[in-house]
Design a protein around this motif. Sequence first.
Motif, PDB file in Angstrom:
ATOM      1  N   GLY A 108       0.819  -1.199   0.000  1.00  0.00           N
ATOM      2  CA  GLY A 108       0.000   0.000   0.000  1.00  0.00           C
ATOM      3  C   GLY A 108       0.854   1.249   0.000  1.00  0.00           C
ATOM      4  O   GLY A 108       2.052   1.209  -0.324  1.00  0.00           O
ATOM      5  N   ALA A 109       0.257   2.378   0.386  1.00  0.00           N
ATOM      6  CA  ALA A 109       0.946   3.662   0.320  1.00  0.00           C
ATOM      7  C   ALA A 109       2.058   3.793   1.344  1.00  0.00           C
ATOM      8  O   ALA A 109       3.085   4.425   1.081  1.00  0.00           O
ATOM      9  CB  ALA A 109      -0.066   4.788   0.508  1.00  0.00           C
ATOM     10  N   THR A 110       1.872   3.185   2.525  1.00  0.00           N
ATOM     11  CA  THR A 110       2.852   3.370   3.604  1.00  0.00           C
ATOM     12  C   THR A 110       3.368   2.060   4.189  1.00  0.00           C
ATOM     13  O   THR A 110       4.380   2.064   4.885  1.00  0.00           O
ATOM     14  CB  THR A 110       2.235   4.191   4.754  1.00  0.00           C
ATOM     15  OG1 THR A 110       1.081   3.506   5.255  1.00  0.00           O
ATOM     16  CG2 THR A 110       1.825   5.580   4.270  1.00  0.00           C
ATOM     17  N   HIS A 111       2.638   0.960   3.939  1.00  0.00           N
ATOM     18  CA  HIS A 111       2.997  -0.332   4.528  1.00  0.00           C
ATOM     19  C   HIS A 111       2.953  -1.434   3.480  1.00  0.00           C
ATOM     20  O   HIS A 111       2.328  -1.291   2.421  1.00  0.00           O
ATOM     21  CB  HIS A 111       2.040  -0.693   5.676  1.00  0.00           C
ATOM     22  CG  HIS A 111       2.167   0.191   6.873  1.00  0.00           C
ATOM     23  ND1 HIS A 111       1.596   1.436   6.954  1.00  0.00           N
ATOM     24  CD2 HIS A 111       2.819   0.002   8.058  1.00  0.00           C
ATOM     25  CE1 HIS A 111       1.869   1.991   8.123  1.00  0.00           C
ATOM     26  NE2 HIS A 111       2.610   1.140   8.813  1.00  0.00           N
ATOM     27  N   TRP A 112       3.588  -2.557   3.818  1.00  0.00           N
ATOM     28  CA  TRP A 112       3.485  -3.748   2.980  1.00  0.00           C
ATOM     29  C   TRP A 112       3.446  -4.983   3.868  1.00  0.00           C
ATOM     30  O   TRP A 112       3.910  -4.971   5.003  1.00  0.00           O
ATOM     31  CB  TRP A 112       4.621  -3.830   1.966  1.00  0.00           C
ATOM     32  CG  TRP A 112       6.005  -3.742   2.512  1.00  0.00           C
ATOM     33  CD1 TRP A 112       6.655  -2.619   2.944  1.00  0.00           C
ATOM     34  CD2 TRP A 112       6.950  -4.810   2.661  1.00  0.00           C
ATOM     35  NE1 TRP A 112       7.936  -2.917   3.359  1.00  0.00           N
ATOM     36  CE2 TRP A 112       8.143  -4.247   3.193  1.00  0.00           C
ATOM     37  CE3 TRP A 112       6.904  -6.179   2.390  1.00  0.00           C
ATOM     38  CZ2 TRP A 112       9.270  -5.022   3.466  1.00  0.00           C
ATOM     39  CZ3 TRP A 112       8.023  -6.955   2.652  1.00  0.00           C
ATOM     40  CH2 TRP A 112       9.195  -6.380   3.190  1.00  0.00           C
ATOM     41  N   THR A 113       2.824  -6.024   3.332  1.00  0.00           N
ATOM     42  CA  THR A 113       2.550  -7.249   4.092  1.00  0.00           C
ATOM     43  C   THR A 113       2.936  -8.460   3.254  1.00  0.00           C
ATOM     44  O   THR A 113       2.593  -8.525   2.064  1.00  0.00           O
ATOM     45  CB  THR A 113       1.056  -7.323   4.441  1.00  0.00           C
ATOM     46  OG1 THR A 113       0.723  -6.249   5.318  1.00  0.00           O
ATOM     47  CG2 THR A 113       0.707  -8.639   5.108  1.00  0.00           C
ATOM     48  N   ASP A 114       3.625  -9.406   3.855  1.00  0.00           N
ATOM     49  CA  ASP A 114       3.940 -10.680   3.196  1.00  0.00           C
ATOM     50  C   ASP A 114       3.205 -11.814   3.903  1.00  0.00           C
ATOM     51  O   ASP A 114       3.129 -11.854   5.139  1.00  0.00           O
ATOM     52  CB  ASP A 114       5.444 -10.961   3.248  1.00  0.00           C
ATOM     53  CG  ASP A 114       6.216 -10.245   2.151  1.00  0.00           C
ATOM     54  OD1 ASP A 114       5.579  -9.676   1.238  1.00  0.00           O
ATOM     55  OD2 ASP A 114       7.465 -10.240   2.209  1.00  0.00           O
ATOM     56  N   LEU A 115       2.690 -12.740   3.108  1.00  0.00           N
ATOM     57  CA  LEU A 115       2.019 -13.938   3.615  1.00  0.00           C
ATOM     58  C   LEU A 115       2.820 -15.158   3.199  1.00  0.00           C
ATOM     59  O   LEU A 115       3.115 -15.346   2.010  1.00  0.00           O
ATOM     60  CB  LEU A 115       0.598 -14.023   3.042  1.00  0.00           C
ATOM     61  CG  LEU A 115      -0.159 -15.331   3.282  1.00  0.00           C
ATOM     62  CD1 LEU A 115      -0.436 -15.547   4.770  1.00  0.00           C
ATOM     63  CD2 LEU A 115      -1.473 -15.343   2.488  1.00  0.00           C
ATOM     64  N   ARG A 116       3.139 -15.997   4.190  1.00  0.00           N
ATOM     65  CA  ARG A 116       3.880 -17.231   3.928  1.00  0.00           C
ATOM     66  C   ARG A 116       3.136 -18.432   4.506  1.00  0.00           C
ATOM     67  O   ARG A 116       2.559 -18.341   5.589  1.00  0.00           O
ATOM     68  CB  ARG A 116       5.272 -17.179   4.564  1.00  0.00           C
ATOM     69  CG  ARG A 116       6.209 -16.130   3.998  1.00  0.00           C
ATOM     70  CD  ARG A 116       7.537 -16.121   4.761  1.00  0.00           C
ATOM     71  NE  ARG A 116       8.506 -15.196   4.195  1.00  0.00           N
ATOM     72  CZ  ARG A 116       8.540 -13.890   4.455  1.00  0.00           C
ATOM     73  NH1 ARG A 116       7.652 -13.371   5.309  1.00  0.00           N
ATOM     74  NH2 ARG A 116       9.444 -13.108   3.899  1.00  0.00           N
ATOM     75  N   GLY A 117       3.185 -19.541   3.800  1.00  0.00           N
ATOM     76  CA  GLY A 117       2.759 -20.831   4.316  1.00  0.00           C
ATOM     77  C   GLY A 117       1.299 -21.046   4.647  1.00  0.00           C
ATOM     78  O   GLY A 117       1.000 -21.900   5.492  1.00  0.00           O
ATOM     79  N   PRO A 118       0.341 -20.338   4.021  1.00  0.00           N
ATOM     80  CA  PRO A 118      -1.058 -20.566   4.384  1.00  0.00           C
ATOM     81  C   PRO A 118      -1.584 -21.879   3.816  1.00  0.00           C
ATOM     82  O   PRO A 118      -1.057 -22.395   2.823  1.00  0.00           O
ATOM     83  CB  PRO A 118      -1.784 -19.383   3.737  1.00  0.00           C
ATOM     84  CG  PRO A 118      -0.980 -19.122   2.500  1.00  0.00           C
ATOM     85  CD  PRO A 118       0.459 -19.354   2.913  1.00  0.00           C
ATOM     86  N   THR A 119      -2.643 -22.380   4.431  1.00  0.00           N
ATOM     87  CA  THR A 119      -3.343 -23.534   3.864  1.00  0.00           C
ATOM     88  C   THR A 119      -4.100 -23.133   2.604  1.00  0.00           C
ATOM     89  O   THR A 119      -4.130 -23.881   1.623  1.00  0.00           O
ATOM     90  CB  THR A 119      -4.323 -24.116   4.893  1.00  0.00           C
ATOM     91  OG1 THR A 119      -3.575 -24.590   6.007  1.00  0.00           O
ATOM     92  CG2 THR A 119      -5.136 -25.257   4.311  1.00  0.00           C
ATOM     93  N   ARG A 120      -4.710 -21.950   2.631  1.00  0.00           N
ATOM     94  CA  ARG A 120      -5.448 -21.454   1.469  1.00  0.00           C
ATOM     95  C   ARG A 120      -5.110 -19.988   1.232  1.00  0.00           C
ATOM     96  O   ARG A 120      -5.042 -19.195   2.174  1.00  0.00           O
ATOM     97  CB  ARG A 120      -6.968 -21.579   1.678  1.00  0.00           C
ATOM     98  CG  ARG A 120      -7.474 -22.975   1.951  1.00  0.00           C
ATOM     99  CD  ARG A 120      -7.252 -23.912   0.776  1.00  0.00           C
ATOM    100  NE  ARG A 120      -8.048 -23.571  -0.384  1.00  0.00           N
ATOM    101  CZ  ARG A 120      -9.281 -24.045  -0.596  1.00  0.00           C
ATOM    102  NH1 ARG A 120      -9.855 -24.832   0.304  1.00  0.00           N
ATOM    103  NH2 ARG A 120      -9.926 -23.724  -1.699  1.00  0.00           N
TER     104      ARG A 120
END
Length: 267
Positions: free
Chosen positions: A92-104
């Motif tokens: 996004g404009a000020t933050h970022w998010t990473d997702l690892r290892g989800p089931t779905r």
Amino acid sequence: MPEGHTLHRLAKLHRERYAGQAVRVSSPQGRFAASAVDGRVFERAEAHGKHLFHVYGPDATVHVHLGLYGTFTEHEHPVAEPVGQVRMRLVGATHWTDLRGPTRCEVLTDAEVAALHARLGPDPLRADAEPRLAHERIARSRQPIAVLLLDQRVIAGVGNVYRAEVLFRHGVHPLTPGHRVDRALWDALWADLVVLMRAGVAVGRIDTVRPEHLPEATGRAPRQDRHGGEVYVYRRAGLPCLVCGTPVAMAELAGRNLFWCPTCQPA
């Protein structure tokens, strides 16, 4: 596996950081169809039980179930190169998010989202929850209440910790058949789950011990556990009950560890 308060906490965080923005969505790992939502406006995030939904508008909702190993990591700009197997990256404009290892991690249509919601029981943390629907299923069942509380089709978001603790707080033996849980008892269990789980959203951990049983009130040592929080019976097998002193019991039920006090929760 994270319990429901964790997903609601994530939904709140992602609403605050991304709602109303056109965001960049990618899949460095290459296992998620990010192009379906990349560049679109992130409308809102919500949770139902242990499921997280990022809503991008008509027929485009990212559904995430963390399972046992899924994790989100949250960051402020600048954006760094991906490390490890990143299933989804949201910028996004000020933050970022990473997702690892989800089931779905998948993009669903509105019809698919509605079908998923319909399969789940009421969630104590949702304003649209109808606790009577859970009790209707419980009242027809001869399965133990401890099994029913973990059935996400009956009630969504309750995991092993909240299950053990709410049954202890109300003196209910975990093997009590569902059909013996009357509506008055169910209403009390539900109301307590609402309070406990809302507190979990607020502070990011599970605390279930009443003020009169806390370390500062009794002089006992605080709980030492990687999950944090003060609890009555969960993962306290063999230790004295904080109320009566009886050793906490443990058994396996339907593949999950069960904890209870034989004195405070008589059969």
